[in-house]
Enzyme design. Structure first.
Site, short mmCIF file in Angstrom:
data_model
loop_
_atom_site.label_atom_id
_atom_site.label_comp_id
_atom_site.label_asym_id
_atom_site.label_seq_id
_atom_site.Cartn_x
_atom_site.Cartn_y
_atom_site.Cartn_z
N TYR A 87 0.77 -1.17 0.00
CA TYR A 87 0.08 0.19 -0.17
C TYR A 87 1.09 1.21 0.01
O TYR A 87 1.59 1.57 1.14
CB TYR A 87 -0.98 0.21 1.09
N PHE A 242 -13.96 -4.64 -0.06
CA PHE A 242 -15.21 -4.03 -0.98
C PHE A 242 -16.49 -4.19 -0.31
O PHE A 242 -17.40 -4.60 -0.87
CB PHE A 242 -15.03 -4.40 -2.38
N PRO A 243 -16.65 -3.99 0.89
CA PRO A 243 -18.20 -4.26 1.58
C PRO A 243 -19.43 -3.54 1.07
O PRO A 243 -20.39 -3.83 1.29
CB PRO A 243 -17.65 -4.14 3.02
N LEU A 244 -18.93 -2.45 -0.05
CA LEU A 244 -19.90 -1.81 -0.28
C LEU A 244 -20.16 -1.68 -1.82
O LEU A 244 -20.76 -1.23 -2.76
CB LEU A 244 -19.92 -0.07 -0.06
N GLY A 245 -19.05 -2.78 -2.37
CA GLY A 245 -19.06 -3.04 -3.92
C GLY A 245 -18.54 -1.62 -4.47
O GLY A 245 -17.95 -0.69 -4.05
N GLY A 246 -18.46 -1.71 -6.01
CA GLY A 246 -18.35 -0.36 -6.75
C GLY A 246 -16.82 -0.07 -6.59
O GLY A 246 -16.66 1.22 -6.81
N PRO A 249 -15.05 0.00 -11.75
CA PRO A 249 -15.89 0.22 -12.85
C PRO A 249 -16.59 -1.12 -13.30
O PRO A 249 -15.89 -1.95 -13.54
CB PRO A 249 -15.24 1.01 -14.16
#
Length: 334
Positions: A87, A242-246, A249
């Site tokens: 990171y 990515f617990p909220l997705g998105g 693209p």
């Protein structure tokens, strides 16, 4: 855990990528109520809402703000921070080393399986070979300024979203677990986790003593439900990224889901908070590590823990959310 005072970084505020001091089921070692309640990670009691540090890269031009954000996370009850040496090409681990103190009792988990590639189109390259995994653990130890990383996740490249391992980087999991187990035996890592894995790989890895699994998973992308069930049965922490997705693209976003928007309006919360709270209610072994570079968003994410605990998501709301169809998140970065 003893800190390595000879490494670079702040000598006055060494990192606590160390075991918790005196946490309890109700409060962190810093004396703060646990957001989301208490969970278990590698034998440590941690708050169920932690912090994913990747987005600290965005604050590369304002080190003081990045350190302050990490300090604020501790003040809000976060005592599980997820990081990686790749990171920011070492920047994030260096920030954690400066900001987090031993008395904070923060459990730091890191990951190996990729290396920085600053000049590449994607700033990461696979590093799956056993010698690369060992080198990455050593890099994490130096970057964090510690003698043992409490949890190290082996980031496989078996499944999207993200890069897939090819050529000499397509390494058998048994060969990787051999070096990870050796590193654990040597005391350089405390426990082994897995990331971006298939159900078959998890089953093969169970005898090595896996403590957590990190896969992409959200309300709108739940292809790993069977894997989650296995983790519950085996007492393995489920740490979805990515617990909220998105994130890329083409990936479905939780906050675009009409049922979730309606639920958020009904309970007086933000869509993101409901998406996080749903995960905490969905499985008892879930530990969340939402990331942000903004102090306001950090507080909002932590507050989702109260939403999960106070019963705002009642059976009717949960049933509506559980019925949301799962969509593919298999996005390639290549």
């Amino acid at each position: 855990m003893t800190h390595d005072s000879t490494s670079s970084g702040s000598a006055s505020t060494p990192s606590s990528a160390s075991s918790p001091a005196h946490p309890s089921p109700e409060r962190t070692a810093a004396g703060v109520p646990r957001p989301g309640g208490a969970g278990q990670l590698a034998g440590h009691t941690v708050s169920r809402i932690g912090y994913g540090a990747m987005q600290l890269e965005r604050l590369h031009g304002d080190r003081a703000a990045a350190v302050a954000l990490l300090r604020r996370a501790v003040e809000l009850g976060v005592d599980h921070v997820d990081t990686a040496q790749f990171y920011g090409d070492g920047l994030v681990n260096d920030l954690i080393r400066e900001a987090i103190r031993p008395e904070d009792g923060v459990v730091v988990s890191s990951k190996v399986g990729a290396d920085p590639d600053p000049g590449g189109r994607i700033p990461l390259r696979p590093a799956q070979r056993p010698d690369e995994l060992r080198a990455s653990v050593e890099d994490n130890l130096r970057g964090l300024g510690i003698e043992q990383v409490p949890v190290v996740n082996l980031r496989r490249m078996d499944t999207r979203p993200g890069l897939l391992a090819e050529g000499d980087q397509a390494v058998d999991v048994d060969d990787q677990l051999a070096v990870m187990t050796a590193l654990r035996d040597e005391g350089k890592i405390g426990a082994i986790g897995l990331s971006s894995v298939t159900l078959d790989v998890l089953r093969r890895a169970l005898p090595a003593g896996i403590v957590c699994v990190q896969n992409s998973y959200s309300l709108v992308s739940r292809k790993d439900e069977e894997m989650l069930d296995l983790c519950v049965a085996e007492g393995i922490a489920w740490v979805p990224f990515f617990p909220l997705g998105g994130a890329f693209p083409g990936m479905p976003k939780v906050t675009d889901e009409p049922a979730l928007l309606a639920a958020a309006a009904a309970v007086g919360a933000t869509p993101s908070q409901v998406g996080l709270a749903w995960q905490l209610r969905h499985a008892p072994n879930t530990l969340l590590i939402p990331g942000t570079g903004d102090a306001g968003h950090l507080a909002e994410n932590v507050a989702a823990g109260a939403l999960a605990l106070d019963g705002a998501l009642d059976d009717a709301v949960l049933a509506t959310l559980d019925a949301v169809p799962s969509r593919s998140a298999d996005v390639s970065l290549a």
